[in-house]
Write a protein that holds these residues in place. Sequence first.
Motif, PDB file in Angstrom:
ATOM      1  N   SER A 187      -7.559   5.177   3.325  1.00  0.00           N
ATOM      2  CA  SER A 187      -6.344   5.920   3.659  1.00  0.00           C
ATOM      3  C   SER A 187      -5.668   6.481   2.403  1.00  0.00           C
ATOM      4  N   LEU A 224      -5.608  -4.924  -1.174  1.00  0.00           N
ATOM      5  CA  LEU A 224      -5.332  -3.513  -0.911  1.00  0.00           C
ATOM      6  C   LEU A 224      -6.580  -2.740  -0.504  1.00  0.00           C
ATOM      7  N   ARG A 282       0.802   4.111  -2.730  1.00  0.00           N
ATOM      8  CA  ARG A 282       0.614   5.511  -2.322  1.00  0.00           C
ATOM      9  C   ARG A 282       1.650   6.410  -3.006  1.00  0.00           C
ATOM     10  N   GLU A 341       0.823  -1.210   0.000  1.00  0.00           N
ATOM     11  CA  GLU A 341       0.000   0.000   0.000  1.00  0.00           C
ATOM     12  C   GLU A 341       0.858   1.261   0.000  1.00  0.00           C
ATOM     13  N   GLU A 342       2.051   1.202   0.595  1.00  0.00           N
ATOM     14  CA  GLU A 342       2.938   2.366   0.589  1.00  0.00           C
ATOM     15  C   GLU A 342       3.565   2.574  -0.788  1.00  0.00           C
ATOM     16  N   LYS A 374      -8.454  -2.771   2.033  1.00  0.00           N
ATOM     17  CA  LYS A 374      -8.493  -2.269   3.409  1.00  0.00           C
ATOM     18  C   LYS A 374      -7.712  -0.967   3.571  1.00  0.00           C
ATOM     19  N   HIS A 375      -6.884  -0.637   2.591  1.00  0.00           N
ATOM     20  CA  HIS A 375      -6.104   0.605   2.636  1.00  0.00           C
ATOM     21  C   HIS A 375      -6.693   1.686   1.730  1.00  0.00           C
ATOM     22  N   CYS A 376      -7.803   1.376   1.070  1.00  0.00           N
ATOM     23  CA  CYS A 376      -8.376   2.279   0.077  1.00  0.00           C
ATOM     24  C   CYS A 376      -8.736   3.640   0.664  1.00  0.00           C
TER      25      CYS A 376
END
Length: 144
Positions: free
Chosen positions: A105, A99, A70, A66-67, A101-103
């Motif tokens: 953020s 991914l 980002r 996810e980083e 669950k990080h959407c």
Amino acid sequence: MNYTARRIGRTLALVLPVVLVLSGTLAVTHVSWTTQGSSDSTLTASASDASSPAGADAKNKRRAPEEVLRTKLLSELQEKDPGIALTHLQQAIHERPSLAKHCVSLARSLGEAAVRAYGPNRAQSFARPVCDTAYATGVATMQG
């Protein structure tokens, strides 16, 4: 008696769609969307796209997916526009459901970066229904 049946029918008509949507949403979040033979080509491509200086490739391989995403999306936001970054976020979530669950953020980060780059009014014009209203929340956070 007829009134009671009508009242129960109305109650079910209001409650049943909500229950179905919530149960469907919960079912989708608990399904394992990956198969045994799936490859990590999307993640590998993201890591190589996000690298900037010479030694960054080794660093990106250790970073969380996810980083890496980002970094890539924020770069696209700066180079192109927030609309393209949001579209690519939606595609990445579709291709790699892990991914999701990080959407929120990720979309919020894009909203905040869009305000810094384009100002609040123009940033809001790029809003899309990706990850509910997380992008708009990021824009609003930066306005206050």
